[in-house]
Design a protein around this motif. Structure first.
Motif, short mmCIF file in Angstrom:
data_model
loop_
_atom_site.label_atom_id
_atom_site.label_comp_id
_atom_site.label_asym_id
_atom_site.label_seq_id
_atom_site.Cartn_x
_atom_site.Cartn_y
_atom_site.Cartn_z
N ARG A 68 -22.80 -34.82 14.65
CA ARG A 68 -21.87 -35.58 13.81
C ARG A 68 -22.17 -35.42 12.32
O ARG A 68 -21.44 -35.94 11.49
CB ARG A 68 -21.91 -37.06 14.18
CG ARG A 68 -21.45 -37.30 15.62
CD ARG A 68 -21.46 -38.77 15.96
NE ARG A 68 -21.03 -38.99 17.34
CZ ARG A 68 -19.75 -39.05 17.71
NH1 ARG A 68 -18.79 -38.93 16.82
NH2 ARG A 68 -19.45 -39.24 18.98
N SER A 69 -23.26 -34.75 11.95
CA SER A 69 -23.58 -34.58 10.54
C SER A 69 -23.40 -33.13 10.16
O SER A 69 -23.18 -32.26 10.99
CB SER A 69 -25.02 -35.02 10.27
OG SER A 69 -25.92 -34.08 10.82
N ASN A 70 -23.49 -32.88 8.86
CA ASN A 70 -23.39 -31.51 8.37
C ASN A 70 -24.67 -30.71 8.60
O ASN A 70 -24.71 -29.51 8.37
CB ASN A 70 -23.07 -31.51 6.87
CG ASN A 70 -21.67 -32.01 6.59
OD1 ASN A 70 -20.77 -31.79 7.41
ND2 ASN A 70 -21.48 -32.68 5.47
N THR A 71 -25.74 -31.39 9.00
CA THR A 71 -27.02 -30.73 9.25
C THR A 71 -27.46 -31.04 10.67
O THR A 71 -28.21 -31.99 10.91
CB THR A 71 -28.09 -31.20 8.24
OG1 THR A 71 -27.58 -31.08 6.92
CG2 THR A 71 -29.35 -30.36 8.37
N PRO A 72 -27.00 -30.24 11.63
CA PRO A 72 -27.37 -30.52 13.02
C PRO A 72 -28.84 -30.28 13.25
O PRO A 72 -29.49 -29.51 12.54
CB PRO A 72 -26.52 -29.52 13.81
CG PRO A 72 -26.25 -28.41 12.86
CD PRO A 72 -26.14 -29.06 11.51
N PRO A 73 -29.41 -30.94 14.23
CA PRO A 73 -30.83 -30.71 14.54
C PRO A 73 -31.04 -29.27 14.99
O PRO A 73 -30.17 -28.67 15.62
CB PRO A 73 -31.10 -31.70 15.69
CG PRO A 73 -29.76 -31.96 16.29
CD PRO A 73 -28.77 -31.89 15.17
N PRO A 74 -32.19 -28.69 14.64
CA PRO A 74 -32.43 -27.29 15.02
C PRO A 74 -32.61 -27.12 16.51
O PRO A 74 -33.12 -28.01 17.20
CB PRO A 74 -33.74 -26.95 14.28
CG PRO A 74 -34.42 -28.27 14.10
CD PRO A 74 -33.33 -29.27 13.91
N ALA A 75 -32.15 -26.01 17.01
CA ALA A 75 -32.34 -25.65 18.41
C ALA A 75 -33.29 -24.47 18.49
O ALA A 75 -33.52 -23.76 17.50
CB ALA A 75 -31.00 -25.31 19.06
N ALA A 76 -33.85 -24.23 19.64
CA ALA A 76 -34.84 -23.16 19.82
C ALA A 76 -34.28 -21.80 19.45
O ALA A 76 -35.02 -20.92 19.00
CB ALA A 76 -35.35 -23.16 21.26
N PHE A 77 -32.97 -21.61 19.64
CA PHE A 77 -32.40 -20.29 19.41
C PHE A 77 -31.97 -20.06 17.96
O PHE A 77 -31.36 -19.04 17.64
CB PHE A 77 -31.18 -20.07 20.33
CG PHE A 77 -30.18 -21.20 20.33
CD1 PHE A 77 -29.32 -21.39 19.26
CD2 PHE A 77 -30.10 -22.05 21.42
CE1 PHE A 77 -28.41 -22.41 19.27
CE2 PHE A 77 -29.19 -23.09 21.43
CZ PHE A 77 -28.33 -23.27 20.35
N THR A 78 -32.26 -20.98 17.07
CA THR A 78 -31.82 -20.83 15.67
C THR A 78 -32.87 -20.21 14.76
O THR A 78 -32.58 -19.94 13.61
CB THR A 78 -31.46 -22.21 15.07
OG1 THR A 78 -32.63 -23.02 15.02
CG2 THR A 78 -30.39 -22.89 15.88
N PHE A 79 -34.05 -19.96 15.27
CA PHE A 79 -35.12 -19.52 14.36
C PHE A 79 -36.12 -18.64 15.10
O PHE A 79 -36.46 -18.89 16.25
CB PHE A 79 -35.83 -20.74 13.79
CG PHE A 79 -37.00 -20.40 12.89
CD1 PHE A 79 -36.78 -20.04 11.58
CD2 PHE A 79 -38.30 -20.43 13.37
CE1 PHE A 79 -37.84 -19.71 10.74
CE2 PHE A 79 -39.36 -20.11 12.54
CZ PHE A 79 -39.13 -19.75 11.22
N ALA A 80 -36.57 -17.59 14.41
CA ALA A 80 -37.66 -16.75 14.91
C ALA A 80 -38.54 -16.38 13.74
O ALA A 80 -38.05 -16.14 12.63
CB ALA A 80 -37.12 -15.49 15.58
N GLU A 81 -39.85 -16.38 13.96
CA GLU A 81 -40.78 -16.01 12.90
C GLU A 81 -40.55 -14.54 12.51
O GLU A 81 -40.45 -13.67 13.37
CB GLU A 81 -42.23 -16.19 13.38
CG GLU A 81 -42.56 -17.60 13.86
CD GLU A 81 -42.66 -18.62 12.75
OE1 GLU A 81 -42.74 -18.21 11.57
OE2 GLU A 81 -42.64 -19.83 13.05
N LEU A 82 -40.45 -14.29 11.22
CA LEU A 82 -40.22 -12.93 10.73
C LEU A 82 -41.52 -12.14 10.74
O LEU A 82 -42.56 -12.62 10.32
CB LEU A 82 -39.66 -12.97 9.31
CG LEU A 82 -38.33 -13.69 9.11
CD1 LEU A 82 -37.90 -13.60 7.65
CD2 LEU A 82 -37.25 -13.11 10.01
N THR A 83 -41.43 -10.89 11.19
CA THR A 83 -42.56 -9.97 11.15
C THR A 83 -42.01 -8.55 11.11
O THR A 83 -41.03 -8.23 11.79
CB THR A 83 -43.50 -10.13 12.35
OG1 THR A 83 -44.52 -9.12 12.28
CG2 THR A 83 -42.76 -10.02 13.67
#
Length: 525
Positions: free
Chosen positions: A7-22
């Motif tokens: 319901r907000s403009n900043t939804p809670p993060p999900a596991a599939f939204t981020f990966a450590e860069l290398t």
């Protein structure tokens, strides 16, 4: 109105939204996308991307078998080779920290670096086996040398990849050349190398059709992150184990080279080689370390090479600044194009906007004349100096990294380096930028390269003296007059000294050595 669980403009993060860069992720992608394409050419050896990835994972397993744990340092004393490319991926795959070693250093210097870094393992190519054995014996590091043992260990090792837990974790330690003291260990993180590799691929327009010739040492700033950048593009790494002009020309023609990087010193060697002749294909060349002279630019263009001027430091993962060329500049006359091309430029695509600051910390005006110190910040700037808090603090200017280079900002926002702060010559109260004088000297057709230093003088405080390497005998008065026709008379060298110039192990001219010579034997060279 938003409905449902978010319901907000900043939804809670999900596991599939981020990966450590290398940066090793690029090899895993290219293994999938370009499995059977040639990844590496190293003499008679050819490896596909599938083989490159498998060998790198097996190197990680072999390092694990030698006791390397996540966070342990692994030093590499290697020529530009498949071994060094595998180290740039296999060491991070093992969770280790790569310590590339300058192949031109002495055993004592290498011993200091390996000891200071705490490296547990030393990788080496066959050409450097003898000195590697000496360093390993002194430091207690396990030694793994290219050849039968290296291949046997890879063959029996279980492929391994340790996931990256923190993209800002330590990836590599690159040691500075240490011309005025002990070398400092510059710490790179995964995120910075990932982004810098993409920046290099972007600015040089690398693609799967690119054939990148390794004239730049891979030990230098992790090869400006091109071991990962070329891999990200799915291009072909063409290895060159030793600088040789004739071999470079052979590879340019026979391997269809499309890109390479080199200091102006190496470009002059290539342009003056006995095999030099215009190529059938255009080659993109990136150069840094010193502004390319108009004469050199003209020679390279006629040979089929298009120069991109870059600027950076070990502390910035290599080139943080690029002379991003405007297409309309192609229509300008040759002198104006050369003037624009000699500028360092703007921050690369992943860098923060550059600043040039005065002594009070405020930005200098963009007038192309007011001198200040170039400061940088962002993802492509080091974590700090390894085990040296004081040195790290000394280069911090309120959250910006002090480069020690003095420059101006032009009205279009492009930066031009005028000198190192320690190389400015103060003569009779006037500041003389040595780089400015060198650029004019280098434009003389008989000059190969030059270095201008300030030497003590009772009347003027300092006077400029030029050390020059030439292609033929030339009257020193002719060179002095050449400078006077382009610059104020007080900037012209008071004396010309002919001969080879002393250089660091990475090819930079050692002005400190020239100044020491003047102090020891003033006017006698």
């Amino acid at each position: 109105m938003t409905t449902g669980p978010f319901r907000s403009n900043t939804p809670p993060p999900a596991a599939f939204t981020f990966a450590e860069l290398t940066p090793t992720a690029f090899l895993e992608r290219s293994e999938h996308a370009f499995a059977e394409r040639t990844a590496i050419v190293d003499g008679d050896l050819r490896f596909t991307y599938a083989q490159f990835a498998e060998r790198s994972r097996r190197l990680a397993g072999a390092l694990g078998a030698l006791g390397v744990q996540p966070g342990d340092r692994v030093a590499a004393l290697a020529t530009n080779s498949h071994v060094m490319l595998e180290a740039h991926h296999g060491v991070p795959f093992a969770g280790g920290v790569l310590v590339p070693l300058n192949t031109r250093l002495s055993a004592d210097e290498l011993t200091h670096i390996v000891s200071h870094s705490g490296a547990r393992v030393l990788l080496a190519t066959r050409e450097l086996e003898d000195i590697a054995e000496t360093v390993a014996g002194r430091t207690g590091a396990a030694l793994l040398v290219e050849g039968e043992e290296y291949e046997e260990r890879l063959g029996r090792a279980a492929p391994s990849v340790v996931p990256v837990a923190d993209e800002r974790g330590l990836l590599a330690i690159n040691y500075t050349s240490g011309t005025t003291g002990l070398p400092k260990g510059v710490m790179y993180h995964h995120r910075g190398a990932y982004l810098q590799a993409l920046a290099m691929a972007f600015h040089l327009r690398l693609t799967p059709a690119s054939h990148y010739l390794w004239t730049l040492p891979m030990f230098h700033c992790d090869g400006w992150c091109f071991p990962w950048g070329v891999t990200a593009a799915g291009g072909t790494h063409v290895c060159l184990r030793a600088i040789d002009a004739d071999e470079i020309w052979r590879l340019l023609r026979e391997e269809g080279v499309t890109h390479f990087c080199a200091a102006p010193t190496v470009l002059r060697m290539i342009a003056g080689g006995s095999s030099a002749a215009p190529l059938d294909q255009r080659v993109t060349v990136a150069t840094g370390g010193a502004p390319p002279s108009p004469t050199l630019l003209s020679r390279m263009t006629k040979l089929g090479m298009d120069i991109t001027h870059l600027y950076g430091l070990t502390e910035t993962y290599g080139p943080a600044v690029v002379n991003d060329w405007h297409p309309e500049w192609d229509d300008l006359d040759a002198d104006e194009r050369a003037r624009l091309q000699a500028r360092q430029g703007v921050g690369n695509v992943v860098a923060a906007r550059l600043r040039v600051i005065a002594e009070d910390g405020h930005d200098v005006p963009a007038d192309g004349e007011t001198l200040g110190e170039l400061v940088v910040r962002g993802n492509d700037v080091m974590l700090g100096y390894y085990r040296d808090v004081a040195a790290t603090a000394a280069v911090d200017a309120a959250g910006w990294f002090r480069t020690g280079d003095l420059g101006v900002v032009h009205p279009d926002g492009y930066v031009e380096i005028r000198d190192r702060s320690k190389d400015v010559i103060i003569s009779g109260g006037e500041n003389i930028a040595s780089v400015e004088v060198e650029r004019v000297l280098d434009s003389h057709p008989a000059v190969i390269e030059s270095a201008v230093v300030g030497v003590p003088d009772e009347r003027w405080g300092e006077i400029p003296v030029a050390y020059v390497t030439t292609t033929e005998e030339v009257d020193p008065d002719e060179l002095v007059e050449h400078v006077r026709t382009h610059l104020a008379r007080f900037k012209a060298p008071r004396r010309i000294v002919f001969g080879e110039l002393p250089k660091t192990s990475t090819g930079k001219i050692q002005k400190n050595v020239l100044r020491e010579r003047e102090v020891a034997s003033p006017g006698e060279q």
